[in-house]
Design a protein around this motif. Structure first.
Motif, PDB file in Angstrom:
ATOM      1  N   UNK A 212       1.085  -0.923   0.295  1.00  0.00           N
ATOM      2  CA  UNK A 212       0.007   0.372  -0.254  1.00  0.00           C
ATOM      3  C   UNK A 212       1.073   1.370  -0.123  1.00  0.00           C
ATOM      4  N   UNK A 213       2.222   0.922   0.187  1.00  0.00           N
ATOM      5  CA  UNK A 213       2.875   2.046   0.152  1.00  0.00           C
ATOM      6  C   UNK A 213       2.980   3.412   1.112  1.00  0.00           C
ATOM      7  N   UNK A 214       2.176   2.810   2.517  1.00  0.00           N
ATOM      8  CA  UNK A 214       2.186   3.972   3.770  1.00  0.00           C
ATOM      9  C   UNK A 214       2.735   3.225   5.037  1.00  0.00           C
ATOM     10  N   UNK A 215       1.953   1.393   5.208  1.00  0.00           N
ATOM     11  CA  UNK A 215       2.532   1.080   5.722  1.00  0.00           C
ATOM     12  C   UNK A 215       4.167   0.297   5.845  1.00  0.00           C
ATOM     13  N   UNK A 216       4.688   0.182   7.275  1.00  0.00           N
ATOM     14  CA  UNK A 216       6.087  -0.022   7.019  1.00  0.00           C
ATOM     15  C   UNK A 216       6.066  -1.836   7.391  1.00  0.00           C
ATOM     16  N   UNK A 217       6.843  -2.739   6.698  1.00  0.00           N
ATOM     17  CA  UNK A 217       6.788  -3.945   7.223  1.00  0.00           C
ATOM     18  C   UNK A 217       7.217  -4.047   7.846  1.00  0.00           C
ATOM     19  N   UNK A 218       7.967  -5.730   8.958  1.00  0.00           N
ATOM     20  CA  UNK A 218       8.174  -5.850   9.962  1.00  0.00           C
ATOM     21  C   UNK A 218       9.486  -5.781   9.862  1.00  0.00           C
ATOM     22  N   UNK A 219      10.090  -6.100   8.711  1.00  0.00           N
ATOM     23  CA  UNK A 219      11.251  -4.860   8.625  1.00  0.00           C
ATOM     24  C   UNK A 219      11.667  -3.441   8.761  1.00  0.00           C
ATOM     25  N   UNK A 220      10.883  -2.430   8.279  1.00  0.00           N
ATOM     26  CA  UNK A 220      10.805  -1.164   8.542  1.00  0.00           C
ATOM     27  C   UNK A 220      10.743  -1.354  10.320  1.00  0.00           C
ATOM     28  N   UNK A 221       9.220  -1.779  10.546  1.00  0.00           N
ATOM     29  CA  UNK A 221       9.248  -1.900  12.145  1.00  0.00           C
ATOM     30  C   UNK A 221      10.183  -1.614  13.035  1.00  0.00           C
ATOM     31  N   UNK A 222      11.099  -2.651  12.436  1.00  0.00           N
ATOM     32  CA  UNK A 222      12.841  -2.944  12.975  1.00  0.00           C
ATOM     33  C   UNK A 222      13.661  -1.713  13.460  1.00  0.00           C
ATOM     34  N   UNK A 223      13.657  -1.558  12.211  1.00  0.00           N
ATOM     35  CA  UNK A 223      14.073  -0.047  11.989  1.00  0.00           C
ATOM     36  C   UNK A 223      13.903   1.233  12.845  1.00  0.00           C
ATOM     37  N   UNK A 224      12.285   0.928  12.559  1.00  0.00           N
ATOM     38  CA  UNK A 224      11.773   2.256  13.238  1.00  0.00           C
ATOM     39  C   UNK A 224      12.075   1.499  15.254  1.00  0.00           C
ATOM     40  N   UNK A 225      11.650   0.571  15.721  1.00  0.00           N
ATOM     41  CA  UNK A 225      11.550   0.218  17.004  1.00  0.00           C
ATOM     42  C   UNK A 225      13.187   0.366  17.320  1.00  0.00           C
ATOM     43  N   UNK A 226      14.392  -0.390  16.634  1.00  0.00           N
ATOM     44  CA  UNK A 226      16.195   0.172  16.860  1.00  0.00           C
ATOM     45  C   UNK A 226      16.511   2.046  17.310  1.00  0.00           C
TER      46      UNK A 226
END
Length: 238
Positions: A212-226
């Motif tokens: 959808x181009x809007x919501x992060x993937x699981x890897x994206x969430x990992x980066x955000x959380x990091x």
């Protein structure tokens, strides 16, 4: 704090793409979850674990917090809990993210969510405003709603950490200036912690987003959380 916002300026071009791909208000409304249903489905396990944990954090936001499109344990709340646990914190992160929520919707449900918990949280991470921006709602209204939520939490003696968003240039310079200052202005006024841009580290990397181009993937969430977790630790230890 203004320097923090300016330092994220490179992200605005990609945010403009997100706006172009963003759902219409009717579509967002269609995916908004009923708060009581969400709590009824998740509160049992979360409440039990919260009673056992020394620290209770509430992640109060929209679909970016809720883990939209991800498996249950891949969202922001469970990943943040795992990261903090790895840092030696006895913590439970309660997922109070609701897809489609605006700041107005968040304000309406905040008391209900807080009152439903087994005890007062040690921290509320507050991240709303993205859907206001996507709909082009008045930044003054978004700010008023965010301020009311911060006040509610301060009145209850609950520490607050804000996670900000940034407006894309196609909404206009005036809109962008007014919207972008919501988070640093409130953080300064109420002396609360601020993480300037929730999507830092993933914007500009299409492979870190769902189709959808809007919501992060699981890897994206990992980066955000990091990126966010170290500041959460600082807040907990302050």
């Amino acid at each position: 704090m203004l320097k923090n916002i300016i330092s994220y300026g490179f992200t605005l071009a990609f945010l403009q793409l997100l706006i172009a791909c963003g759902p219409a208000p009717e579509a967002e409304q269609a995916v908004q979850e009923d708060v009581e249903t969400v709590l009824a489905e998740t509160d049992g396990d979360q409440t039990a674990e919260a009673k056992e944990a020394e620290i209770l954090i509430v992640a109060f936001g929209d679909s970016l917090y809720a883990g939209y499109g991800l498996d249950q344990k891949e969202g922001f709340a469970p990943e943040l809990q795992a990261a903090l646990t790895a840092e030696g914190k006895d913590v439970r992160v309660h997922n109070a993210g609701v897809s489609g929520d605006t700041t107005a919707a968040g304000l309406r449900r905040m008391d209900f969510v807080l009152d439903s918990l087994s005890r007062k949280p040690d921290l509320v991470i507050l991240g709303l405003g993205g859907n206001d921006m996507l709909r082009g709602l008045k930044p003054s209204d978004s700010r008023a709603n965010m301020e009311a939520m911060v006040k509610k939490l301060k009145d209850r003696g609950i520490p607050v950490m804000l996670t900000g968003m940034l407006a894309p240039p196609n909404l206009g310079a005036d809109f962008g200036k007014e919207f972008n200052m919501i988070y640093p202005a409130l953080a300064q006024k109420y002396d609360v912690a601020l993480y300037p841009f929730f999507m830092d580290g993933v914007v500009g990397h299409p492979d870190l987003f769902l189709p959808d181009g809007l919501h992060p993937t699981a890897k994206g969430i990992d980066i955000i959380v990091g990126k966010i977790a170290p500041q959460v630790v600082e807040v907990l230890e302050s």
